[in-house]
Motif scaffolding. Structure first.
Motif, PDB file in Angstrom:
ATOM      1  N   SER A 181      26.259 -58.250  26.188  1.00  0.00           N
ATOM      2  CA  SER A 181      25.071 -57.907  25.411  1.00  0.00           C
ATOM      3  C   SER A 181      23.840 -58.671  25.888  1.00  0.00           C
ATOM      4  O   SER A 181      22.717 -58.164  25.849  1.00  0.00           O
ATOM      5  CB  SER A 181      25.307 -58.193  23.920  1.00  0.00           C
ATOM      6  N   LYS A 227      22.340 -49.063  16.985  1.00  0.00           N
ATOM      7  CA  LYS A 227      21.660 -50.343  16.784  1.00  0.00           C
ATOM      8  C   LYS A 227      22.397 -51.152  15.715  1.00  0.00           C
ATOM      9  O   LYS A 227      23.205 -50.630  14.948  1.00  0.00           O
ATOM     10  CB  LYS A 227      20.205 -50.126  16.330  1.00  0.00           C
ATOM     11  N   HIS A 228      22.067 -52.451  15.669  1.00  0.00           N
ATOM     12  CA  HIS A 228      22.690 -53.344  14.695  1.00  0.00           C
ATOM     13  C   HIS A 228      21.621 -54.086  13.897  1.00  0.00           C
ATOM     14  O   HIS A 228      20.482 -54.215  14.343  1.00  0.00           O
ATOM     15  CB  HIS A 228      23.617 -54.341  15.405  1.00  0.00           C
ATOM     16  N   ILE A 231      20.485 -57.545  11.442  1.00  0.00           N
ATOM     17  CA  ILE A 231      20.673 -58.940  11.030  1.00  0.00           C
ATOM     18  C   ILE A 231      19.881 -59.115   9.738  1.00  0.00           C
ATOM     19  O   ILE A 231      18.699 -58.784   9.687  1.00  0.00           O
ATOM     20  CB  ILE A 231      20.174 -59.932  12.091  1.00  0.00           C
ATOM     21  N   SER A 250      18.812 -54.883  18.174  1.00  0.00           N
ATOM     22  CA  SER A 250      19.057 -55.411  16.830  1.00  0.00           C
ATOM     23  C   SER A 250      17.750 -55.398  16.042  1.00  0.00           C
ATOM     24  O   SER A 250      16.668 -55.585  16.609  1.00  0.00           O
ATOM     25  CB  SER A 250      19.624 -56.829  16.895  1.00  0.00           C
ATOM     26  N   GLU A 252      21.364 -49.727   7.286  1.00  0.00           N
ATOM     27  CA  GLU A 252      22.416 -50.025   8.258  1.00  0.00           C
ATOM     28  C   GLU A 252      23.054 -48.749   8.785  1.00  0.00           C
ATOM     29  O   GLU A 252      23.326 -48.625   9.989  1.00  0.00           O
ATOM     30  CB  GLU A 252      23.464 -50.937   7.625  1.00  0.00           C
ATOM     31  N   CYS A 279      14.938 -60.015  17.698  1.00  0.00           N
ATOM     32  CA  CYS A 279      15.061 -58.689  17.101  1.00  0.00           C
ATOM     33  C   CYS A 279      13.946 -57.791  17.640  1.00  0.00           C
ATOM     34  O   CYS A 279      12.809 -58.231  17.835  1.00  0.00           O
ATOM     35  CB  CYS A 279      14.957 -58.774  15.584  1.00  0.00           C
ATOM     36  N   SER A 309      17.081 -56.015  22.423  1.00  0.00           N
ATOM     37  CA  SER A 309      18.323 -56.602  21.905  1.00  0.00           C
ATOM     38  C   SER A 309      19.133 -55.585  21.127  1.00  0.00           C
ATOM     39  O   SER A 309      20.277 -55.828  20.776  1.00  0.00           O
ATOM     40  CB  SER A 309      17.996 -57.784  20.978  1.00  0.00           C
TER      41      SER A 309
END
Length: 329
Positions: free
Chosen positions: A49, A90-91, A93, A61, A82, A116, A59
């Motif tokens: 990653s 994508k993720h 945080i 994220s 989410e 991010c 990223s």
């Protein structure tokens, strides 16, 4: 551990082609993509990653700051955000600001330090000037449930004043004139706007507000319990109670039951948010619908369009609340 060189050899393509498939930076023929993906699966290759981030300058994220991590309101908001990002690969945080300016700033800076690609902010305590400065720094972010002058294009919100108006207007239309009100903390933008709507409805029906029938709560169920008991202790009868959110309305209904009062025969109660448990209170709660999931989804789509250049149309900035009539009125 398998390497990108082994993937390249097994798939019979160049390292550059494997990189393009992994990072999705340049279009690759479908047949070639399938060969590379099959080789990765056979070798058990997992892309690094960090290397991906360096190659794509992304990223993949997204940081999210909310006031709290518990409760049905934020749970529904975070779940929809989410889901939208996960479907796009994508993720997220997540950090909590706890309605404290210092903690909100700390959370934002932490997420920036995590590289991010963008932030989604549900912040209540930081000043408008800080958010404008943040925008001028070039940080991609979208703001939920708050309108800030100068960065309107980054704001996705509900017309809270109209929602507060609808709640009290409905009680007035039912013939109530002695109407009590439990607000959220008035330093919060949405709580003040909802209370403004309440006052606007009273004025339209030429009803003078009785300040003895006002209580500033905390948006928690305990605030509804304490508020209802406080209002009864003032010695001014009321036949209707408007609450700044569903959690306080639920607490107020509990306090009313404990006092031996019938809802809605003796006191009609209305909430705000239409969170999932409002269907299951006894009686079922009349409320104002806050489409929190749809607003969360729209914030995610704002990021996908503005940051990742996804072809998304019709971004909506302002949502209009709706009255939901159930049994508590």
């Amino acid at each position: 551990m398998a390497t990108i060189y082994q993937v390249s050899e097994l798939a019979g393509v160049s390292l550059a082609t494997v990189s393009r498939v992994i990072n999705n930076t340049v279009p690759v023929r479908e047949a070639t993509r399938l060969k590379v993906e099959a080789a990765m699966q056979e070798l058990g290759y997992r892309p690094n990653s960090v290397a991906q981030s360096l190659a794509s300058n992304r990223s993949n994220s997204i940081g999210i700051v909310v006031s709290e991590l518990g409760g049905p309101f934020y749970g529904e908001l975070l779940s929809r955000i989410e889901n939208e990002f996960r479907a796009a690969g994508k993720h997220v945080i997540i950090a909590a600001g706890h309605s404290n300016a210092d903690l909100e700033r700390d959370s934002i800076e932490f997420l920036r330090s995590r590289n991010c690609d963008a932030l989604i902010l549900h912040v209540e305590a930081v000043h408008d000037a800080y958010l404008v400065e943040l925008a001028e720094s070039g940080l991609p972010f979208v703001l939920i449930n708050r309108m800030v002058a100068g960065i309107e294009e980054r704001c996705i919100t509900l017309d809270n004043e109209q929602g507060g108006y609808l709640a009290t207007e409905y009680m007035l239309q039912q013939g109530h004139r002695d109407i009590a009100y439990i607000s959220g903390p008035l330093w919060k933008h949405d709580a003040q706007e909802r209370y403004n709507g309440h006052q606007k409805a009273l004025a339209k029906f030429a009803v003078c507000e009785n300040k003895a029938l006002f209580y500033e709560g905390d948006f928690q169920e305990t605030g509804g319990v304490n508020g209802f008991n406080h209002l009864r202790e003032q010695g001014h009868a009321f036949t209707a109670l408007v609450c700044g959110n569903d959690e306080m309305a639920s607490g107020a209904i509990t306090a009313a039951h404990e006092a031996g009062l019938d809802i809605p025969e003796q006191v009609a109660v209305i909430g705000f948010d239409n969170i999932n448990f409002s269907h299951y209170t006894h009686p079922k709660l009349t409320t104002i619908d806050y489409p929190v999931a749809e607003i969360g989804q729209m914030a995610a789509r704002w990021v996908l369009k503005r940051v990742y250049q996804r072809p998304i149309e019709d971004l909506q900035a302002l949502f209009i609340p709706q009255l939901i009539v159930r049994d508590s009125t």
